[in-house]
Structure formats: structure tokens, C-alpha cells
Design a protein around this motif. Structure first.
Motif, short mmCIF file in Angstrom:
data_model
loop_
_atom_site.label_atom_id
_atom_site.label_comp_id
_atom_site.label_asym_id
_atom_site.label_seq_id
_atom_site.Cartn_x
_atom_site.Cartn_y
_atom_site.Cartn_z
N ALA A 37 4.69 10.53 9.02
CA ALA A 37 5.56 10.63 10.19
C ALA A 37 5.14 11.85 10.98
O ALA A 37 4.70 12.84 10.42
CB ALA A 37 7.01 10.78 9.73
N LEU A 38 5.27 11.75 12.30
CA LEU A 38 4.91 12.89 13.13
C LEU A 38 5.89 14.04 12.90
O LEU A 38 7.05 13.81 12.56
CB LEU A 38 4.93 12.49 14.60
CG LEU A 38 3.89 11.48 15.06
CD1 LEU A 38 4.01 11.25 16.56
CD2 LEU A 38 2.48 11.94 14.71
N GLN A 59 5.17 17.14 17.35
CA GLN A 59 4.27 16.06 17.73
C GLN A 59 5.04 14.93 18.42
O GLN A 59 4.60 14.40 19.44
CB GLN A 59 3.55 15.49 16.50
CG GLN A 59 2.37 16.31 16.00
CD GLN A 59 1.83 15.76 14.69
OE1 GLN A 59 2.60 15.43 13.79
NE2 GLN A 59 0.51 15.66 14.59
N THR A 76 -4.97 25.31 15.86
CA THR A 76 -5.89 24.44 15.12
C THR A 76 -5.16 23.85 13.93
O THR A 76 -4.45 24.54 13.22
CB THR A 76 -7.11 25.23 14.60
OG1 THR A 76 -6.63 26.41 13.96
CG2 THR A 76 -8.03 25.62 15.73
N GLY A 77 -5.30 22.55 13.75
CA GLY A 77 -4.65 21.89 12.62
C GLY A 77 -3.19 21.56 12.87
O GLY A 77 -2.44 21.26 11.95
N GLY A 116 -2.20 19.06 14.68
CA GLY A 116 -2.02 17.62 14.86
C GLY A 116 -2.21 17.14 16.27
O GLY A 116 -1.64 16.12 16.67
N LYS A 117 -3.01 17.83 17.06
CA LYS A 117 -3.27 17.39 18.44
C LYS A 117 -3.99 16.05 18.45
O LYS A 117 -3.63 15.14 19.20
CB LYS A 117 -4.14 18.42 19.19
CG LYS A 117 -3.46 19.75 19.42
CD LYS A 117 -4.34 20.68 20.25
CE LYS A 117 -5.61 21.11 19.54
NZ LYS A 117 -5.39 21.91 18.32
N THR A 118 -5.00 15.94 17.60
CA THR A 118 -5.79 14.71 17.60
C THR A 118 -4.91 13.50 17.28
O THR A 118 -5.08 12.42 17.84
CB THR A 118 -6.94 14.82 16.58
OG1 THR A 118 -7.63 16.05 16.85
CG2 THR A 118 -7.91 13.68 16.72
N ASP A 160 -13.32 20.67 9.40
CA ASP A 160 -12.09 20.74 8.61
C ASP A 160 -12.46 20.62 7.14
O ASP A 160 -12.63 19.53 6.62
CB ASP A 160 -11.17 19.59 9.05
CG ASP A 160 -9.81 19.70 8.40
OD1 ASP A 160 -9.59 20.63 7.59
OD2 ASP A 160 -8.96 18.84 8.68
P1 ADP Z 1 -5.78 19.35 15.49
O1 ADP Z 1 -6.42 18.29 16.32
O2 ADP Z 1 -4.67 20.04 16.19
O3 ADP Z 1 -6.75 20.32 14.88
P2 ADP Z 1 -5.35 17.18 13.67
O4 ADP Z 1 -4.71 16.12 14.46
O5 ADP Z 1 -6.79 17.05 13.36
O6 ADP Z 1 -5.06 18.61 14.28
O7 ADP Z 1 -4.54 17.31 12.30
C1 ADP Z 1 -5.00 18.07 11.21
C2 ADP Z 1 -4.86 17.25 9.93
O8 ADP Z 1 -3.48 16.98 9.68
C3 ADP Z 1 -5.53 15.91 10.01
O9 ADP Z 1 -6.11 15.65 8.77
C4 ADP Z 1 -4.42 14.94 10.31
O10 ADP Z 1 -4.67 13.66 9.79
C5 ADP Z 1 -3.24 15.57 9.62
N1 ADP Z 1 -1.98 15.32 10.29
C6 ADP Z 1 -1.76 15.26 11.62
N2 ADP Z 1 -0.46 15.05 11.87
C7 ADP Z 1 0.16 15.00 10.69
C8 ADP Z 1 1.54 14.80 10.27
N3 ADP Z 1 2.50 14.65 11.15
N4 ADP Z 1 1.80 14.81 8.96
C9 ADP Z 1 0.82 14.97 8.06
N5 ADP Z 1 -0.48 15.13 8.38
C10 ADP Z 1 -0.81 15.16 9.66
#
Ligand code: ADP
Ligand code: ZN
Length: 916
Positions: free
Chosen positions: A377-378, A382, A407-408, A410-412, A733
């Protein structure tokens, strides 16, 4: 119209020997005083009809349909059945007035509207014929009028690529508009001189032959770029269409031409061959310009040479040919998955169109479509961000969001869901990343999640043929999401709903040769025109984007924390001055960093060491006389490379053997100062002989597969320490990385550039973000001689807001972007005196035009790198409150003056990212 200089000597491939174009042509017609007057009034007095709401950054940027192009003197025609928006010649004349075909005057810019002493006889076109405006791909800025004879006329719509006579030769160009016969007649042109378009150039394998190669939306975008960045429309259009597309290249099989000698030698050989074997010389130049192994068929076309010339070069040992099946898109994906270590689901199938073009499946393994829905879940942050984006998507109007998340955070994940929503509504997505080769994991994730809709990854290592196949698939409407660097912006997507610019602060978004556009700005323009949502993502937004959000031009969405409760790593600053004092010697490695690395290795965890400088030592001096080894052709100290045992110039590529004695006084023993990644590797191996160490920089990562191999090995735990330049700063990562050491934070801080502090902050924050991505946490050590520098301190605190606040205040006080727009005019020439004089002349021309206006001209002064590749360099800076006044300045007389400098050439760089 500065890019004239570029047009004269294109930096891209296949320089057309320009002088040919203008030989034997008549002198320019005298300028009509009325016309000149009108032009001035238009330039200075007319407010653009349509403005972007981005003041002050873009206060006056005109939309493509703005009718205030300063030199437009022709009313828009509305006949000919072409959509009115495109049928106008007004935008086509944004940059240069039009002139009749082939009538290229000796002074390229003064081919202004010809005087009409007395209206000539009525102008009759043959039945069914029309007049079209054509922008040449290269060679000449501006547009030219040609006759479209009846048989061809219906197919010569704006955006069509055509072959036209020009002087004594035929050149490629683009139809950018139509023209009324009366306007030609009124201008006094002799209809007998009008030449006809020779043919329309289509693309083999394009199944949409009826539509022009450049779609209307992209033609508009090209006009906008040409005006904003002061470069010829034709050159922008040439950049929009991938080279392989124009030649109908295919990805099926590739005969690659490789350089067998270093660039410097090839250049020399080319000079030697210029007279007796010009085709061979041309081939070498084309290869040098491409900068990498290139498809033989393309190189031959580029150089206008045949296979015999190529064979001769092979015989001379200058090039080699490798026969190989090019990597397919699918294989690139596969490699990417391997690097990500995911592998479990496999990539989705590339659409059959990509696979089947040549009857041969280009993807050897079976792909499973696995659009695995995210299991998690977001986070509330997010969800909030995604909701805002989804609402905007549903509303179907353009909006810009700044997704600011550490960083990390969950932007992607947010991008992925936003794109999925756009796809569900039948719209398409475009994702820009700074350098896709460096972020294979990201590409793999997009593929995995959205692959069912067709994802095209425009990898920078694709061959022209592969790129062309991807382009054809996009054009055929089979691709839902395009991912790529800068140039992916020009993918012919027709139902764009969402554009993502990841790591929007990255300097690589600015193209450093003509057309010098900034991909973030162009993305904004494209999103605006397509009513698409633009999402700019970054942990450390550019100050431009931060300011836009503050001013309400975009909506900021914050993701303040890492997902799953992970903490940002603590950062310790190590003062190297203190270290040196306490140890009574000069150190590259502090005791603290050495201890931290030892502990990391003992715990069987991994470390990353970052230094933004490659090579071994960056300064080589004589122990007796102190002379520094410098490049012969550049104002630069040479860097030593131990592995290859050479000194090299990082700007021009010149190499020479490492001297045993000083070249000035003959004393034995030179001293190696300064630190590059190669030396760091050397030191680490010395201190930790058992550690498994790899280095990633552009010296070691020369092969296509090298990134993937090294990163997979690191991820699989087969390496303990990864040393690298900014190549390792992004996107990686690795959960087992618990230590990040920044070997020297100061490299960028000494650059004479107002962005050097911003860059340092961004880079430190980015690199620090590589630590502690897993459950074990992590720490960051920053070695620096400037421990009190605000950028270093803010990065140590992960304090973006504090940094942005202070930096914006400073920029405001000194009148720098984002509070102003800048253009840098660089004047280069072989002769010092002439170049200096040309700089003065440029300054006078610019000042004459800006007197009494809000524009400010600084310089000329010697550029920080005062000589490069044997050319002296002076530069000027123009400061303006908005982009439109800069565009108008360079489209006017000052721009023309810059094209006519004596003994030097000028280039204009709007929104410069590099000031060296
Ligand atoms: P960013 O782009 O900001 O560096 P990512 O979207 O890559 O962050 O997310 C970092 C890691 O956390 C990825 O492995 C992603 O799959 C995971 N992730 C993203 N959102 C969540 C969430 N809501 N709950 C658990 N894991 C998540
Ligand atoms: Zn050099």
C-alpha cells in the motif's frame, strides 16, 4: 541567429562543406528601408500574442501560434487545405526571413525581404502548384521558398522531409509552411528563378506514409525550441528525427566500424588523407564525430563514401570492422533485469512490431508478461501525491507537479501509478531520465509494470537501427510509454497524457551542442501543448523548479520520508586540513574513512567510494622547476592515467607518454598531485589487499555491457568496494551498502560557476542516498577541505529547504537564475588578437541592441578555459528578466552581427549550464 556559426561547422556528424553552398551566388539585394523599419518595430514593440504564464523565467515565451515572430512579413495563408496552424509561414520565418530557392546571399543573414521597387507582374503558378517554405537540415539557417509542382503538392504538407536544390547541390530539408504567390511577387522575386522541390523523402518501413514525418505537434515544438534557444529551425527538426530513421536503418544486422587508433591519431591521419583520399578522410571525420563504434552503412552514407574507402582504412590499421548482430531492445531489457537482480518475472514482451520487423525474432528468450500489481500500500505521502496527479490527469488540462522526495521515498512508485492511470485512459506516457545506461534498474521496473502497454526504452547505447525501429513502433501507435534520455522528448507520441522528468535537477538535461535546449523546459512546453500532466521528480530540485513551485507555477508534492521507515544515513564531515595537521602529512584517506571501511569489510558489508574525477593524478609538476604538464592545445593541466601509462587532456582527448624527465628543465622525477578515481582504487588496494574492488568511470566503462556486469557483480556480493565518479551517484539501490565515502567533496566547489554550490549540494545528497538503503542502516563520510561550506553543511544535515532558502536569497541578490534568464555568447578563434577583437565586436553589437532596455550585457572576458583544441575563447553573458527578450535579441540584428564576426565564430547558449 547565432547558430549560423554552428551551421557553418556542424558539430554533429557529416559536416556539409558549407562554403560550397554559397559559392557563385549573387550579392544580397539591398535592404528595403521600410522593411527594416517594420522589422525593428516588430522586434522591439510587439508583445507576443500568447505568453506562457511563467514570469519571470519565461515571461514572454511565445507559443507556436504567436504571430509576433519579429521578422515575419508575410500574412498567414489559409488555402491549400493544410491545417491553418501549420500552413503559416510566420513561424517558419521566426528565425530568418525567407528568400527564393537557391538564392543564398553571400551574407547569410541579410537575405531579408527583397525590395520591391515597383510591384512586378502578377505571379502565376502552374495549375495545382503551390509555394512551400523549406528549412534546410543543415548548412543554412532560415527558410527558403520553393515551388511544389502539382504532382507533388498534395504530399508536401508541413512536416514533410524533402530534397531541394540549393546552389549547385541537392540538400534535405523540411516543409515548414506555405507561402502566398502574391507575397513573393510583392517582394519583387523573379518567378523564373524559383526552383522546384525535387522529391519528398519518406522512410522505408514507415507504415504511415501519408502523414508527414514530423507530426504537427512536434513541428510546433521545434519552432518553439528554435526561437527560445536561438538556433535554426532546420537544425532542430534534424535533431528531432533519429538519424537511423532518415536512412531506414534496421536493427537486424550490424556491421560496426570501430576506431583502431586513439582519436588524436585518427584526426592526424584524416588531415594527412584530406588531399589524396578525401573519402577516407571524410569517413574518419564521421567516425570521430560519432564518438563511438558506428554502423558501416551509416558512416558510408554520412561521408558519401563507398566500401572501397572503408576497406582502405581497415588496411591502414586505422579502423576495424566487427560483424555482429546488434543487441535488440529485448536484450537490453534482459541485461537490465539481470542488473536489478529481479529476474523473477522477466521483462514483458516488446510489442511484436519491434520483434518481427525483419522476420527474425530479435528477442531470443521467451518473455512473460507480468504486470504484477504492486503488493504494498502507498504511504500516506505517496497517496496524497498520486491523488493530486490523478485529479489533474482526469481534468485533462496541463498541470506541473514538483514531486520532491528524498532518495528512497517512493517517487518512482508514484510515477508508475500515474503512468498506469494515463494508459488506462488511453493516453501515453513519456519518462525522461538523465542517463538510462546508468539506471538500468529503473528501466527494468517500468518495463515490468507497464510492459503490457508497450514500453520503448531508448537506451543511449542503442544502435541507430534499433533506435529507428523503436521510433517506427512509436509512430505506429504501438507504444504506450517511452523511456529515455533527453532526445526521447521527440518521440512521436500522439496521445501524451503524462510526462515524467526524473532527477529533474540533472545538468545532463541540457544539450551541450546545437540545438542547445534544456529538456526540462522543452518537456514543459510539450506537456503544455498536449494538455498533459508534467511531473518533475527530485530529492534535490533545481532552484529553477523550487522557485517555480514557490511562485505557484507548479504544485509541490512532498515525500519527506523514506518508505518502510528507513532512515536517511547520518553524515560525518571530515576536515582534511585537520587530518593533515594531526598526522603531519598529506593524506588522501583520513584515518576515519580508513577505519570505517575496515569495519564495513569486516562485517562483510559493502562500501561505495565516490570521487568526481577520473584518472590517477590531476596535476603533474616538475620537482625542480615546478613546471606543470599542460595540454598543447587547451588551457588545461593534463591528468595522468597509470593503467594506460599516459597523460591525457580531459577536454580534447590529447594523449602523450608520462614523462620521465621534466620537459622544461630536464630534471628527473615528476610529482603527481591531486586525486582521481584510479588513484583511489590504487590506495584502497594498497590498504586492503584482500578487498574485491571495482572502479566505474568512463575509463573502465567503455563497453556496452560493462555497467551491467559490474553492477550485477556488486549486487551479487562478488565485490566489496565500488569506486566511481558520478556514474555511481544515481539510482543505484543496494541494500548491503552500509558505507558511502566521499573522497573529496570540493571538486566542483572551485568551479567559477554560479551553480557550483547547487551542484555540490545535489551531488553530495545524491551520493549519500546510496547508503543505508537496506535494514542494516548506513553511514556517510565526507572528506573536504571546506568543512564550513554551506553546501557541504546543508548536505550533511540533509537540509534541502535550508540550502534552497539561502541559495535563492544569494541568487536574487546577484541577479542570477532563476530570477533572471542568461545567455552565454562564446567567441572562439584561432588567432588571439582576432578572437579578442571579435569578442569586442560582439559586445558592441549586443550593447547597441540592448541600450536602454532591461537586458544587461557583461563582458567580453577570457573564458575560464581560455583555450580549447587550439582555439582561443572569450565569452559574454546576457542577463534578461525573461526568455522572450533574449529570444528577440538573438533573432534580431545583434544575432546577425554575431554571425559575421571576423576570424572567429560565436555560439549562443541560452540557459547555459556550463560556464567554462
Ligand atoms: P525513489 O524513486 O524515491 O528513490 P522508489 O520508488 O524507488 O523511491 O522506492 C524505493 C523502494 O521502496 C523501491 O524498492 C520500491 O519498490 C519500494 N517502495 C516504494 N513505495 C513503497 C511503499 N509504499 N511500501 C513499501 N515499499 C515501497
Ligand atoms: Zn587538450
Amino acid at each position: 541567429m547565432l547558430c549560423g556559426a554552428m551551421a557553418r561547422k556542424p558539430r554533429g556528424r557529416a559536416a556539409t562543406p558549407e562554403p560550397d553552398l554559397f559559392s557563385g551566388l549573387e550579392p544580397p539585394p539591398a535592404q528595403n528601408p521600410d522593411t527594416a523599419k517594420e522589422k525593428n518595430e516588430r522586434t522591439n514593440g510587439t508583445a507576443p500574442a500568447e505568453r506562457r504564464r511563467r514570469a519571470p523565467r519565461d515571461a514572454g515565451a511565445t507559443g507556436p501560434s504567436a504571430s509576433a515572430a519579429p521578422e515575419t512579413m508575410i500574412e498567414a495563408p489559409s488555402d491549400s487545405g493544410v491545417p491553418r496552424q501549420d500552413a503559416t509561414s510566420r513561424a517558419s520565418s521566426t528565425h530568418a526571413p525567407t528568400s527564393p530557392a537557391g538564392k543564398a546571399p553571400s551574407s547569410r543573414r541579410s537575405r531579408a525581404q527583397t525590395p520591391s521597387p515597383a510591384p512586378t507582374a502578377p505571379f502565376h503558378l502552374p495549375p495545382g502548384a503551390r509555394l512551400v517554405e523549406v528549412a534546410p537540415e543543415r548548412g543554412a539557417p532560415g527558410t527558403f521558398t520553393y515551388l511544389a509542382e502539382a504532382a507533388l503538392a498534395p504530399r508536401l504538407v508541413p512536416g514533410a522531409r524533402v530534397l531541394v536544390p540549393f546552389g549547385a547541390r541537392a540538400i534535405a530539408g523540411y516543409v515548414v509552411g506555405t507561402r502566398e504567390p502574391q507575397s513573393l511577387a510583392a517582394a519583387g522575386f523573379d518567378p523564373a528563378r524559383l526552383k522546384s522541390v525535387l522529391k519528398r523523402l519518406d522512410v522505408p518501413g514507415d507504415d504511415r506514409e501519408q502523414s508527414p514525418l514530423i507530426a504537427p505537434a512536434l513541428l510546433d515544438l521545434a519552432r518553439w525550441i528554435a526561437r527560445q534557444y536561438a538556433c535554426p529551425l532546420g537544425s532542430v527538426l534534424a535533431a528531432i528525427l533519429p538519424a537511423g530513421v532518415k536512412r531506414g536503418a534496421s536493427a537486424a544486422r550490424a556491421r560496426l566500424v570501430n576506431a583502431a587508433r586513439p582519436p588524436e591519431e585518427l584526426r592526424e591521419a584524416a588531415a594527412g588523407l584530406a588531399k589524396k583520399a578525401p573519402k577516407q578522410a571524410a569517413l574518419l571525420h564521421a567516425l570521430l564525430a560519432s564518438g563511438e563504434a558506428t554502423l558501416a552503412q551509416e558512416l558510408l552514407a554520412e561521408a558519401g563514401a563507398n566500401d572501397a574507402a572503408l576497406r582502405a582504412l581497415v588496411k591502414r590499421g586505422l579502423v576495424s570492422i566487427s560483424e555482429q548482430a546488434a543487441l535488440s531492445l529485448g536484450q537490453v531489457y534482459e541485461g537490465a533485469t539481470g542488473a536489478a537482480g529481479g529476474g523473477q518475472t522477466g521483462m514483458s514482451a516488446p510489442p511484436p512490431e519491434i520483434r518481427g520487423q525483419h522476420g527474425r525474432p530479435c528477442c531470443p528468450r521467451t518473455f512473460q508478461v507480468a504486470p504484477a500489481p504492486a503488493e504494498f500500500a502507498l504511504t500516506p505521502a505517496q497517496s496524497g501525491a498520486l491523488d493530486a496527479i490523478l485529479q489533474a490527469l482526469a481534468a485533462g488540462a496541463h498541470r506541473t507537479f514538483l514531486l520532491q522526495g528524498v532518495t528512497g521515498s517512493g517517487k518512482t512508485e508514484v510515477y508508475l501509478r500515474a503512468l498506469a492511470a494515463a494508459l488506462k485512459e488511453g493516453r501515453q506516457g513519456l519518462v525522461l531520465v538523465p542517463e538510462i545506461a546508468l539506471t538500468p534498474q529503473t528501466a527494468a521496473r517500468f518495463e515490468q509494470r507497464l510492459g503490457a502497454h508497450g514500453v520503448a526504452v531508448l537506451h543511449s547505447h542503442l544502435t541507430d537501427g534499433e533506435r529507428a525501429e523503436a521510433w517506427r513502433a512509436v509512430r505506429a501507435g504501438k507504444i504506450g510509454v517511452v523511456i529515455g534520455a533527453r532526445s526521447a522528448l521527440f518521440a512521436p507520441l500522439e496521445r501524451l497524457g503524462c510526462i515524467v522528468v526524473d532527477e529533474e535537477h540533472e545538468g545532463t538535461y541540457k544539450q551541450d551542442n546545437a540545438p542547445r535546449y534544456h529538456a526540462r523546459e522543452v518537456a514543459l512546453e510539450r506537456a503544455r501543448a498536449a494538455n498533459a500532466v508534467l511531473v518533475l521528480g527530485s530529492a534535490t530540485p533545481s532552484l529553477e523548479s523550487a522557485y517555480d513551485a514557490r511562485a505557484g507555477r507548479s504544485t509541490r508534492l512532498l515525500l519527506p520520508e523514506r518508505v518502510r521507515g528507513a532512515q536517511l544515513p547520518p553524515v560525518e564531515i571530515v576536515s582534511m586540513q585537520e587530518e593533515n595537521r594531526e598526522t603531519q602529512r598529506y593524506n588522501y584517506f583520513s584515518r576515519a574513512l580508513e577505519r570505517a571501511l575496515r569495519e564495513t569489510l569486516e562485517r562483510r558489508e559493502q562500501g561505495i567510494l565516490f570521487l568526481n574525477r577520473r584518472g590517477y593524478a590531476t596535476v603533474i609538476t616538475c620537482r625542480r622547476c615546478g613546471r606543470t604538464e599542460r595540454c598543447d592545445r587547451c588551457d588545461i593541466t593534463l591528468t595522468s592515467h597509470r593503467q594506460r601509462e599516459v597523460l591525457t587532456c580531459h577536454y580534447c582527448g590529447m594523449e602523450k607518454p608520462i614523462p620521465q624527465v621534466c620537459s622544461a628543465c630536464g630534471a628527473p622525477g615528476v610529482k603527481f598531485w591531486g586525486l582521481g578515481t584510479e588513484r583511489v582504487e590504487n590506495q584502497v588496494k594498497g590498504i586492503f589487499p584482500d578487498a574485491r574492488v571495482a572502479r566505474m568511470d568512463s575509463d573502465t566503462m567503455t563497453r556496452r555491457s560493462a555497467y551491467v556486469e559490474t553492477l550485477s557483480a556488486f549486487r551479487a556480493g562478488k565485490l566489496d568496494v565500488l569506486i566511481g565518479t558520478q556514474m555511481i551517484a544515481k539510482g543505484l539501490d543496494f541494500p548491503n551498502v552500509t558505507l558511502v565515502g566521499i573522497v573529496l567533496a570540493d571538486t566542483a566547489l572551485h568551479m567559477p560557476d554560479f551553480r557550483s554550490r547547487e551542484r555540490t549540494f545535489q551531488l553530495l545528497e545524491q551520493v549519500a542516498g546510496r547508503a543505508g538503503r537496506g535494514e542494516k542502516g548506513g553511514r556517510v563520510l565526507v572528506q573536504t577541505y571546506l568543512p564550513k561550506d554551506p553546501a557541504v553543511l546543508a548536505a550533511a544535515e540533509h537540509d534541502y529547504e535550508g540550502f534552497a532558502e539561502a541559495e535563492l536569497r544569494e541568487r536574487h541578490a546577484y541577479g542570477y537564475p532563476p530570477f533572471t534568464r542568461l545567455a552565454r555568447v562564446l567567441v572562439r578563434g584561432k588567432d588571439l588578437g582576432q578572437t579578442q577583437a571579435a569578442g569586442q565586436q560582439a559586445g558592441e553589437a549586443l550593447r547597441a541592441e540592448t541600450k536602454g532596455s532591461a537586458l544587461q550585457v557583461l563582458g567580453p572576458s577570457a573564458a575560464p578555459i581560455s583555450m580549447l583544441e587550439g582555439r582561443h575563447r572569450f565569452h559574454l553573458l546576457v542577463k534578461a528578466s525573461d526568455g522572450e527578450s533574449l529570444a528577440a535579441l538573438f533573432a534580431g540584428p545583434a544575432g546577425r552581427a554575431l554571425e559575421k564576426l571576423k576570424g572567429a565564430e560565436a555560439t549562443v547558449d541560452v540557459d547555459p549550464q556550463a560556464m567554462l
